[in-house]
Design a protein around this motif. Structure first.
Motif, PDB file in Angstrom:
ATOM      1  N   MET A  52       0.807  -1.221   0.000  1.00 13.05           N
ATOM      2  CA  MET A  52       0.000   0.000   0.000  1.00 13.05           C
ATOM      3  C   MET A  52       0.842   1.274   0.000  1.00 13.05           C
ATOM      4  O   MET A  52       0.290   2.375  -0.016  1.00 13.05           O
ATOM      5  CB  MET A  52      -0.945   0.007   1.214  1.00 13.05           C
ATOM      6  CG  MET A  52      -1.982  -1.106   1.184  1.00 13.05           C
ATOM      7  SD  MET A  52      -3.172  -0.991   2.549  1.00 13.05           S
ATOM      8  CE  MET A  52      -3.745  -2.703   2.637  1.00 13.05           C
TER       9      MET A  52
ATOM     10  N   TYR B 174       0.152   4.342  -2.300  1.00 15.67           N
ATOM     11  CA  TYR B 174      -0.946   5.260  -1.997  1.00 15.67           C
ATOM     12  C   TYR B 174      -0.477   6.444  -1.156  1.00 15.67           C
ATOM     13  O   TYR B 174      -1.204   7.439  -1.031  1.00 15.67           O
ATOM     14  CB  TYR B 174      -2.070   4.525  -1.262  1.00 15.67           C
ATOM     15  CG  TYR B 174      -2.667   3.377  -2.042  1.00 15.67           C
ATOM     16  CD1 TYR B 174      -2.926   3.495  -3.401  1.00 15.67           C
ATOM     17  CD2 TYR B 174      -2.958   2.168  -1.417  1.00 15.67           C
ATOM     18  CE1 TYR B 174      -3.465   2.435  -4.120  1.00 15.67           C
ATOM     19  CE2 TYR B 174      -3.501   1.101  -2.120  1.00 15.67           C
ATOM     20  CZ  TYR B 174      -3.739   1.242  -3.476  1.00 15.67           C
ATOM     21  OH  TYR B 174      -4.273   0.201  -4.179  1.00 15.67           O
TER      22      TYR B 174
ATOM     23  N   GLY C 278      -7.367   0.109  -3.108  1.00 19.02           N
ATOM     24  CA  GLY C 278      -7.292   1.189  -4.086  1.00 19.02           C
ATOM     25  C   GLY C 278      -8.630   1.485  -4.730  1.00 19.02           C
ATOM     26  O   GLY C 278      -8.973   2.653  -4.974  1.00 19.02           O
TER      27      GLY C 278
ATOM     28  N   VAL D  85      -3.621   6.839   2.351  1.00 23.02           N
ATOM     29  CA  VAL D  85      -4.064   5.727   3.190  1.00 23.02           C
ATOM     30  C   VAL D  85      -3.294   5.753   4.496  1.00 23.02           C
ATOM     31  O   VAL D  85      -2.059   5.816   4.506  1.00 23.02           O
ATOM     32  CB  VAL D  85      -3.854   4.369   2.490  1.00 23.02           C
ATOM     33  CG1 VAL D  85      -4.094   3.215   3.472  1.00 23.02           C
ATOM     34  CG2 VAL D  85      -4.776   4.236   1.297  1.00 23.02           C
TER      35      VAL D  85
ATOM     36  N   LEU E 164     -10.599   3.321  -2.268  1.00 27.45           N
ATOM     37  CA  LEU E 164     -10.040   4.661  -2.140  1.00 27.45           C
ATOM     38  C   LEU E 164     -10.517   5.545  -3.288  1.00 27.45           C
ATOM     39  O   LEU E 164     -10.901   6.704  -3.084  1.00 27.45           O
ATOM     40  CB  LEU E 164      -8.514   4.606  -2.137  1.00 27.45           C
ATOM     41  CG  LEU E 164      -7.761   5.924  -2.005  1.00 27.45           C
ATOM     42  CD1 LEU E 164      -8.084   6.579  -0.657  1.00 27.45           C
ATOM     43  CD2 LEU E 164      -6.261   5.693  -2.149  1.00 27.45           C
TER      44      LEU E 164
END
Length: 227
Positions: free
Chosen positions: A121, A124, A218, A128, A221
């Motif tokens: 992650m 991101y 994602g 995040v 998101l």
């Protein structure tokens, strides 16, 4: 779960509201922790729920939680007419609004898996905010302090497993809109036999890669940013 027990004249007990004020969490969070046996509770002969003062203080010390200290004058020795009643206290602020980082709580007892998910992650960036819990018990404590936008949990956990944690959360109306991603190698029939999952939960079958979990995050998101 609370039970009916007699309270002696020397017992130092708090109402759920007093416990919530002391811990700096919402009234519903305290009720959630009682239902999950994180906080012990009893019911007076009149049916009022009471929580031992020492148990509240121990939880505050062990977790770093802390709101307003409960005044000694509020500790009614007989607990018949508490000075603070059970009226609701303000809810915690909502998270995940437009422009704020997506708050993700990953529940897994494998630290290597946690590290791989964190690495997956990383692209991101600040979009995040990832935090971790190793058991369902610790996850409930974190959710009580701050409700995540997305809960990712392995259903097979030590102690309180993911199924028991989700059933406890399902009874809490304040987290009804929380996104849930459940990771399991159990089939539909086995999950149904174990009591089933909340309707809002999405299932990813194990084995699954950290990259696949990151891709799903994602997509959530992107949806959050669009909305």
């Amino acid at each position: 779960m609370s039970q009916v027990i007699p309270l002696g004249p020397a017992a130092r007990m708090l109402t759920t509201r007093e416990a919530a004020v002391r811990l700096g969490v919402s009234l519903r969070t305290v009720q959630l922790w009682v239902e999950a046996n994180i906080l012990p509770a009893a019911r007076t002969p009149g049916g009022h729920r009471r929580i031992p003062y020492n148990a509240v203080e121990a939880l505050a010390l062990s977790t770093g939680l802390g709101g307003e200290p409960v005044p000694r004058s509020a500790l009614n020795r007989h607990n018949e007419r508490p000075l603070l009643d059970d009226a609701p206290v303000p809810s915690l602020p909502e998270l995940g609004r437009s422009g704020a980082p997506m708050d993700v709580l990953l529940v897994a007892d494998d630290q290597d898996w946690q590290a791989r998910c964190a690495q997956a992650m990383e692209p991101y960036g600040a979009a995040v905010k990832l935090r971790f819990a190793e058991t369902g018990y610790l996850a409930l404590l974190q959710i009580g302090q701050k409700v995540p936008d997305l809960l990712i949990t392995n259903l097979e956990l030590p102690g309180m497993d993911g199924m028991a944690m989700l059933r406890t959360l399902e009874r809490c109306e304040s987290i009804a809109n929380m996104r849930i991603l459940a990771l399991t190698d159990s089939g539909e029939h086995e999950l149904a036999r174990r009591g089933g999952l909340p309707r809002s939960a999405e299932v990813m079958r194990l084995p699954v890669t950290a990259e696949a979990v990151a891709v799903r995050v994602g997509r959530w998101l992107l949806g959050q940013r669009v909305s």
